[in-house]
Design a protein around this motif. Structure first.
Motif, PDB file in Angstrom:
ATOM      1  N   ASP A 334      18.717 -29.809 -68.461  1.00  0.00           N
ATOM      2  CA  ASP A 334      18.133 -28.742 -67.642  1.00  0.00           C
ATOM      3  C   ASP A 334      17.159 -27.887 -68.448  1.00  0.00           C
ATOM      4  OD1 ASP A 334      19.555 -29.620 -65.475  1.00  0.00           O
ATOM      5  OD2 ASP A 334      21.171 -28.151 -65.668  1.00  0.00           O
ATOM      6  N   ASN A 337      14.014 -29.797 -68.632  1.00  0.00           N
ATOM      7  CA  ASN A 337      13.377 -29.698 -67.324  1.00  0.00           C
ATOM      8  C   ASN A 337      12.538 -28.429 -67.236  1.00  0.00           C
ATOM      9  OD1 ASN A 337      12.692 -29.926 -64.596  1.00  0.00           O
ATOM     10  ND2 ASN A 337      14.682 -29.205 -63.881  1.00  0.00           N
ATOM     11  N   GLN A 338      13.083 -27.327 -67.715  1.00  0.00           N
ATOM     12  CA  GLN A 338      12.344 -26.065 -67.660  1.00  0.00           C
ATOM     13  C   GLN A 338      11.209 -26.028 -68.680  1.00  0.00           C
ATOM     14  OE1 GLN A 338      12.648 -23.708 -65.383  1.00  0.00           O
ATOM     15  NE2 GLN A 338      14.249 -24.921 -64.377  1.00  0.00           N
ATOM     16  N   ARG A 350      17.068 -36.567 -62.913  1.00  0.00           N
ATOM     17  CA  ARG A 350      18.074 -35.804 -63.674  1.00  0.00           C
ATOM     18  C   ARG A 350      19.356 -36.618 -63.825  1.00  0.00           C
ATOM     19  NH1 ARG A 350      22.414 -32.351 -62.854  1.00  0.00           N
ATOM     20  NH2 ARG A 350      22.547 -30.602 -64.350  1.00  0.00           N
TER      21      ARG A 350
END
Length: 386
Positions: A334, A337-338, A350
């Motif tokens: 995550d 992802n950011q 994901r």
């Protein structure tokens, strides 16, 4: 002046290279456009199947621009005429100088039927040059031509005609009667509804990261440094060999069209999708992109003598810490992802990456971090930015 032969163009030996390129590549293009950047045809606007595109100019206009741009050369007189140069040595730091003896003083046909009369301003090379550039700048094509090119570079490779039209309207008039206010144009591009808002899911939306921005995006995100990995050490920046293998030799494009053509259609796309950067995406370079990410994630760019005395590596300490904190791998994925995708990773991607990451032992946080970074940065969803 040198690259496009303007400094070699004289009245007795005219060279039309720069005259052609400034029109075709940099300002108006080959065919007349409407405000939305759509090609106008002799029969219809915009064109329909079987129509004949309406040319922006012909050979007579190219000849006119060629004549108007004769008589210029590199400054070689030394100070004070050439403040940064020396006598007899070509000076690339100062403005070109005008030599009336090499200038064509005949009449010149420009765009839209405008003619510079014979001997009108030939005694003043700057005045005739300015008149020539003004003629281009005020052509109706410039707004949509430049606006579409900028949108393709800054936001998305295949903008809608309406998007182009909104930006071109600002180019033509910034709201205060000023044409060509580039600050207003860039603002209009970046604040347009097609550039803002929720995640863009239209299959035609987005832009393939060209090799240089693909590489530097990863390096900037993870604190690029020297190959030895010492905190605070500096990379030497010698990375052109890495992008050259991806068909982007920095500052040395293969043609005057740059590394790829602006109207390149993505192979097998149906309906067709403009994607200039895909012009250098081949089966070979796609594998080399993955190898480039592998180098940064699992190794480094080593020292290479005097050309690359420090080498290059990235800092994975943050990702390693995240791997140690969360055995599920979710925090690691995550965060990537950011950091890399601004939260745009699909649920399917994901899940796939989490599955791969958790096959690596939680007792090996470094390998988990390297694996996660490699999978995210080499993915199609990261390579096509939205």
């Amino acid at each position: 002046g040198n690259y496009l032969d303007m400094i070699r163009s004289t009245k007795n030996n005219p060279n039309e290279n720069y005259a052609r390129e400034i029109l075709q590549l940099f300002s108006v293009g080959l065919y007349n456009l409407n405000i939305k950047g759509e090609v106008q045809c002799i029969e219809h606007n915009p064109c329909q199947v079987g129509d004949t595109p309406s040319p922006t100019y012909d050979q007579n206009v190219v000849n006119g621009f060629t004549k108007a741009l004769t008589g210029w050369n590199l400054c070689s007189a030394g100070p004070p005429t050439c403040p940064n140069g020396q006598v007899g040595i070509p000076d690339y730091a100062d403005n070109l100088t005008f030599n009336f003896a090499n200038h064509d003083t005949g009449s010149k046909l420009l765009l839209n039927g405008v003619t510079i009369p014979a001997n009108a301003v030939a005694h003043n090379g700057v005045a005739e040059l300015n008149a020539t550039i003004d003629n281009i700048f005020n052509h109706a094509n410039v707004g949509p031509f430049v606006s579409k090119s900028l949108i393709q570079s800054l936001v998305t490779s295949d903008p809608t005609p309406d998007y182009v039209g909104r930006v071109a309207t600002v180019f033509n008039n910034n709201g205060f009667g000023v044409r060509g206010d580039m600050a207003a144009v860039v603002r209009a591009i970046l604040l347009d509804p097609e550039a803002r808002g929720d995640l863009k899911t239209d299959p035609k939306y987005g832009q393939l990261r060209e090799p240089v921005t693909y590489m530097t995006g990863i390096l900037r995100t993870f604190n690029v440094r020297a190959a030895n990995g010492v905190p605070g050490s500096q990379s030497d920046g010698y990375l052109n060999p890495q992008t050259s293998t991806l068909s982007q030799n920095v500052f040395n494009p293969t043609t005057v069209f740059s590394y790829y053509f602006p109207d390149y259609i993505v192979a097998a796309s149906n309906p067709s999708v403009l994607g200039p950067e895909f012009g250098i995406m081949t089966t070979t370079t796609s594998l080399r992109r993955a190898n480039l990410v592998n180098t940064f994630a699992f190794a480094n760019v080593p020292i290479s003598g005097t050309s690359g005395p420090n080498g290059t590596s990235i800092d994975l300490s943050e990702l390693q810490n995240l791997s140690s904190q969360d055995a599920t791998g979710a925090l690691l994925v995550d965060t990537l992802n950011q950091k890399l995708m601004h939260g745009s990773m699909s649920a399917q991607m994901r899940t796939s990456i989490l599955t791969a990451v958790t096959t690596v032992s939680s007792g090996n946080p470094t390998l988990r971090a390297q694996t996660a970074l490699y999978l995210v940065a080499s993915s199609s969803q990261y390579q096509v930015k939205r």
